[in-house]
Design a protein around this motif. Structure first.
Motif, PDB file in Angstrom:
ATOM      1  N   LYS A 126     -15.086   8.675   4.381  1.00 55.08           N
ATOM      2  CA  LYS A 126     -14.533   7.427   4.715  1.00 55.08           C
ATOM      3  C   LYS A 126     -13.804   6.652   3.566  1.00 55.08           C
ATOM      4  CE  LYS A 126     -14.627   5.454   8.228  1.00 55.08           C
ATOM      5  NZ  LYS A 126     -13.438   5.326   9.271  1.00 55.08           N
ATOM      6  N   GLN A 127     -13.434   7.503   2.227  1.00 54.93           N
ATOM      7  CA  GLN A 127     -12.788   7.048   1.155  1.00 54.93           C
ATOM      8  C   GLN A 127     -11.772   8.104   0.609  1.00 54.93           C
ATOM      9  OE1 GLN A 127     -16.464   5.922  -0.894  1.00 54.93           O
ATOM     10  NE2 GLN A 127     -15.685   7.632  -2.315  1.00 54.93           N
ATOM     11  N   GLY A 128     -10.982   7.499  -0.019  1.00 52.74           N
ATOM     12  CA  GLY A 128     -10.070   8.557  -0.733  1.00 52.74           C
ATOM     13  C   GLY A 128      -8.676   7.893  -1.080  1.00 52.74           C
ATOM     14  N   SER A 129      -8.154   8.212  -2.113  1.00 50.92           N
ATOM     15  CA  SER A 129      -6.900   7.833  -2.548  1.00 50.92           C
ATOM     16  C   SER A 129      -5.804   8.877  -2.744  1.00 50.92           C
ATOM     17  CB  SER A 129      -6.967   7.123  -3.916  1.00 50.92           C
ATOM     18  OG  SER A 129      -5.743   6.686  -4.508  1.00 50.92           O
ATOM     19  N   ILE A 130      -4.826   8.898  -2.284  1.00 54.50           N
ATOM     20  CA  ILE A 130      -3.635  10.023  -2.207  1.00 54.50           C
ATOM     21  C   ILE A 130      -2.434   9.220  -3.008  1.00 54.50           C
ATOM     22  CG2 ILE A 130      -2.036  11.328  -1.251  1.00 54.50           C
ATOM     23  CD1 ILE A 130      -4.293  11.728   0.713  1.00 54.50           C
ATOM     24  N   GLU A 168      -7.555   3.342   8.713  1.00 51.74           N
ATOM     25  CA  GLU A 168      -8.852   3.208   9.337  1.00 51.74           C
ATOM     26  C   GLU A 168      -9.937   4.035   8.963  1.00 51.74           C
ATOM     27  OE1 GLU A 168      -8.374   2.739  13.757  1.00 51.74           O
ATOM     28  OE2 GLU A 168      -7.114   0.815  13.346  1.00 51.74           O
ATOM     29  N   ASP A 169      -9.635   5.198   8.530  1.00 50.51           N
ATOM     30  CA  ASP A 169     -10.501   6.275   8.080  1.00 50.51           C
ATOM     31  C   ASP A 169     -10.924   5.938   6.769  1.00 50.51           C
ATOM     32  OD1 ASP A 169     -10.234   7.633  10.494  1.00 50.51           O
ATOM     33  OD2 ASP A 169      -8.381   8.575   9.949  1.00 50.51           O
ATOM     34  N   GLY A 170     -10.308   4.943   5.937  1.00 53.82           N
ATOM     35  CA  GLY A 170     -10.840   4.528   4.545  1.00 53.82           C
ATOM     36  C   GLY A 170      -9.934   5.338   3.604  1.00 53.82           C
ATOM     37  N   VAL A 171      -8.913   6.142   3.890  1.00 54.01           N
ATOM     38  CA  VAL A 171      -7.918   6.819   3.198  1.00 54.01           C
ATOM     39  C   VAL A 171      -6.788   5.808   2.677  1.00 54.01           C
ATOM     40  CG1 VAL A 171      -6.537   8.891   2.505  1.00 54.01           C
ATOM     41  CG2 VAL A 171      -8.662   9.002   3.942  1.00 54.01           C
ATOM     42  N   ARG A 172      -6.376   5.689   1.289  1.00 54.37           N
ATOM     43  CA  ARG A 172      -5.253   5.125   0.654  1.00 54.37           C
ATOM     44  C   ARG A 172      -4.230   6.092   0.434  1.00 54.37           C
ATOM     45  NH1 ARG A 172      -5.317   2.665  -3.538  1.00 54.37           N
ATOM     46  NH2 ARG A 172      -7.495   3.414  -4.344  1.00 54.37           N
ATOM     47  N   CYS A 173      -3.092   5.701   0.869  1.00 55.10           N
ATOM     48  CA  CYS A 173      -1.785   6.521   0.379  1.00 55.10           C
ATOM     49  C   CYS A 173      -0.502   5.769  -0.113  1.00 55.10           C
ATOM     50  CB  CYS A 173      -1.504   7.733   1.440  1.00 55.10           C
ATOM     51  SG  CYS A 173      -0.331   8.891   1.091  1.00 55.10           S
ATOM     52  N   ASN A 174      -0.441   5.965  -1.289  1.00 55.85           N
ATOM     53  CA  ASN A 174       0.803   5.328  -2.004  1.00 55.85           C
ATOM     54  C   ASN A 174       1.983   6.302  -2.541  1.00 55.85           C
ATOM     55  OD1 ASN A 174      -0.115   2.281  -1.759  1.00 55.85           O
ATOM     56  ND2 ASN A 174      -1.927   3.317  -2.696  1.00 55.85           N
ATOM     57  N   SER A 175       3.058   5.937  -2.831  1.00 58.64           N
ATOM     58  CA  SER A 175       3.876   6.702  -3.651  1.00 58.64           C
ATOM     59  C   SER A 175       4.302   6.025  -4.844  1.00 58.64           C
ATOM     60  CB  SER A 175       5.318   6.720  -2.736  1.00 58.64           C
ATOM     61  OG  SER A 175       5.869   5.676  -2.467  1.00 58.64           O
ATOM     62  N   ALA A 220      -5.290   4.778  -8.184  1.00 54.82           N
ATOM     63  CA  ALA A 220      -6.355   5.793  -7.931  1.00 54.82           C
ATOM     64  C   ALA A 220      -7.524   5.147  -8.021  1.00 54.82           C
ATOM     65  CB  ALA A 220      -6.416   6.948  -9.003  1.00 54.82           C
ATOM     66  N   SER A 221      -7.697   3.897  -8.639  1.00 49.44           N
ATOM     67  CA  SER A 221      -8.943   3.388  -8.820  1.00 49.44           C
ATOM     68  C   SER A 221      -9.317   2.364  -7.711  1.00 49.44           C
ATOM     69  CB  SER A 221      -8.961   2.331 -10.170  1.00 49.44           C
ATOM     70  OG  SER A 221      -8.132   1.332 -10.125  1.00 49.44           O
ATOM     71  N   ASP A 222     -10.653   1.799  -7.734  1.00 49.50           N
ATOM     72  CA  ASP A 222     -11.089   0.854  -6.762  1.00 49.50           C
ATOM     73  C   ASP A 222     -10.387  -0.475  -6.934  1.00 49.50           C
ATOM     74  OD1 ASP A 222     -12.662   2.719  -5.768  1.00 49.50           O
ATOM     75  OD2 ASP A 222     -14.477   1.932  -6.501  1.00 49.50           O
ATOM     76  N   GLU A 223      -9.816  -0.817  -8.146  1.00 45.76           N
ATOM     77  CA  GLU A 223      -9.073  -2.124  -8.285  1.00 45.76           C
ATOM     78  C   GLU A 223      -7.878  -2.072  -7.197  1.00 45.76           C
ATOM     79  OE1 GLU A 223      -7.663  -1.643 -12.283  1.00 45.76           O
ATOM     80  OE2 GLU A 223      -9.630  -1.447 -13.000  1.00 45.76           O
ATOM     81  N   ALA A 224      -7.318  -0.887  -6.725  1.00 37.70           N
ATOM     82  CA  ALA A 224      -6.232  -0.966  -5.825  1.00 37.70           C
ATOM     83  C   ALA A 224      -6.784  -0.781  -4.359  1.00 37.70           C
ATOM     84  CB  ALA A 224      -5.252   0.284  -6.073  1.00 37.70           C
ATOM     85  N   SER A 225      -7.971  -1.200  -4.170  1.00 37.45           N
ATOM     86  CA  SER A 225      -8.639  -1.177  -2.935  1.00 37.45           C
ATOM     87  C   SER A 225      -7.950  -1.833  -1.598  1.00 37.45           C
ATOM     88  CB  SER A 225     -10.346  -1.533  -2.974  1.00 37.45           C
ATOM     89  OG  SER A 225     -10.246  -2.922  -3.156  1.00 37.45           O
ATOM     90  N   TYR A 226      -7.189  -2.537  -1.918  1.00 39.59           N
ATOM     91  CA  TYR A 226      -6.444  -3.185  -0.744  1.00 39.59           C
ATOM     92  C   TYR A 226      -4.981  -2.978  -0.978  1.00 39.59           C
ATOM     93  CZ  TYR A 226      -5.799  -6.631   2.751  1.00 39.59           C
ATOM     94  OH  TYR A 226      -5.522  -7.521   3.966  1.00 39.59           O
ATOM     95  N   VAL A 227      -4.587  -1.873  -1.688  1.00 47.25           N
ATOM     96  CA  VAL A 227      -3.076  -1.178  -1.729  1.00 47.25           C
ATOM     97  C   VAL A 227      -3.160   0.060  -1.163  1.00 47.25           C
ATOM     98  CG1 VAL A 227      -1.491  -0.804  -3.394  1.00 47.25           C
ATOM     99  CG2 VAL A 227      -2.983  -2.421  -4.117  1.00 47.25           C
ATOM    100  N   THR A 228      -2.248   0.049  -0.046  1.00 49.65           N
ATOM    101  CA  THR A 228      -1.722   1.372   0.550  1.00 49.65           C
ATOM    102  C   THR A 228      -0.553   1.191   1.223  1.00 49.65           C
ATOM    103  OG1 THR A 228      -2.504   3.031   2.205  1.00 49.65           O
ATOM    104  CG2 THR A 228      -3.017   0.706   2.883  1.00 49.65           C
ATOM    105  N   GLY A 229       0.036   2.466   1.526  1.00 50.04           N
ATOM    106  CA  GLY A 229       1.377   2.309   2.105  1.00 50.04           C
ATOM    107  C   GLY A 229       2.686   1.736   1.357  1.00 50.04           C
ATOM    108  N   THR A 230       2.210   1.476  -0.124  1.00 52.39           N
ATOM    109  CA  THR A 230       3.423   0.696  -0.926  1.00 52.39           C
ATOM    110  C   THR A 230       4.042   1.853  -1.878  1.00 52.39           C
ATOM    111  OG1 THR A 230       3.743  -1.147  -2.369  1.00 52.39           O
ATOM    112  CG2 THR A 230       1.700   0.169  -2.936  1.00 52.39           C
ATOM    113  N   SER A 231       4.820   1.327  -2.478  1.00 52.06           N
ATOM    114  CA  SER A 231       5.663   2.086  -3.422  1.00 52.06           C
ATOM    115  C   SER A 231       5.997   1.612  -5.102  1.00 52.06           C
ATOM    116  CB  SER A 231       7.265   2.360  -2.758  1.00 52.06           C
ATOM    117  OG  SER A 231       7.123   2.899  -1.623  1.00 52.06           O
ATOM    118  N   LEU A 232       5.096   2.034  -5.823  1.00 52.91           N
ATOM    119  CA  LEU A 232       5.031   1.497  -7.061  1.00 52.91           C
ATOM    120  C   LEU A 232       5.888   2.113  -8.032  1.00 52.91           C
ATOM    121  CD1 LEU A 232       3.737  -0.357  -9.084  1.00 52.91           C
ATOM    122  CD2 LEU A 232       1.986   1.265  -9.334  1.00 52.91           C
TER     123      LEU A 232
END
Length: 241
Positions: A126-130, A168-175, A220-232
């Motif tokens: 229930k966690q991961g950052s891609i 909902e599975d706890g996985v974040r994915c960003n580009s 990648a860090s927990d500082e971005a725990s509310y960041v997903t689906g975004t393009s940095l």
């Protein structure tokens, strides 16, 4: 320090360039292990805390072997950065089937293989950052480089797709979208192209690999725990005007 304390990361294409800068920075930030998966021999590997393994990102069986080994040795995988890429410069009318297939295999299909292999492990915990490394050419048009731009544009939407599917599975994915970063990928680029890219930035200079690495560290860090689906974007303001 310790922004990635106890994290386990796999970064593709990290034998050199911005991928290597990410790998070394992640170790400095307390990661338990950072594995570089690359087909290129890494310079100075013996003096680095990074673990360098051979990985042809176009081969799904090699992905499985590397991910299985990481999980067996470390019990988990927290971070995947799909950074490996090649860039060819042919415009559409000069792009052969072979060129198109080669670029799309390395730059896009490899990301499919990597995410498909790593997602079950992340979902189970229930966690991961891609983080999928695209380019400013995934956001704006550029002459030539048809296959490269096809891949980099697609990376934006597949990252959003995985973010939407597995949030909902706890996985974040960003580009991540770098601009002109000094790296082995562009060291053979024509000087006039390099000059034009620098002139087009607000900061009037090329980027350094460590500057992309710090952006990846945040995602990648927990500082971005509310960041997903975004393009940095990390481009010195190239796309700002």
């Amino acid at each position: 320090m310790d922004r990635l304390k106890d994290k386990v990361a796999l970064i593709t294409g990290a034998a050199g360039g911005q991928g290597r800068a990410m790998a070394e920075l992640f170790m400095q930030e307390g990661a338990r292990a950072v594995i570089s998966g690359d087909v290129i021999e890494a310079a100075g590997a013996e003096a680095s805390a990074v673990e360098f393994v051979r990985l042809d990102v176009t081969k799904d069986d090699q992905w499985k072997a590397v991910i299985d080994k990481i999980v067996a040795e470390h019990g988990k995988i927290d971070i995947l950065i799909n950074n490996a890429a090649i860039c060819l410069y042919e415009p559409i009318l000069e792009t052969t089937n072979e060129i198109y297939d080669r670029v799309l295999d390395v730059d896009l299909k490899s990301i499919f293989f990597g995410m498909r292999e790593v997602l079950p492990h992340m979902i189970a915990r229930k966690q991961g950052s891609i983080i999928n490394v695209s380019s400013i050419w995934g956001l704006a048009g550029v002459p030539s480089s048809y296959a490269y731009q096809a891949a980099k544009g697609a990376i934006l939407n597949i990252s959003k797709n995985v973010a939407a599917t597995h949030g909902e599975d706890g996985v974040r994915c960003n580009s991540l979208h770098p601009g002109y970063i000094l790296s082995p990928m562009n060291e053979h680029q024509a000087p006039d192209i390099n000059a034009a890219l620098i002139a087009g930035t607000v900061l009037k200079r090329a980027g350094k690999p460590i500057e992309t690495a710090y952006a990846a560290l945040f995602l990648a860090s927990d500082e971005a725990s509310y960041v997903t689906g975004t393009s940095l974007v990390v481009d010195g303001g190239y796309l700002a005007p």
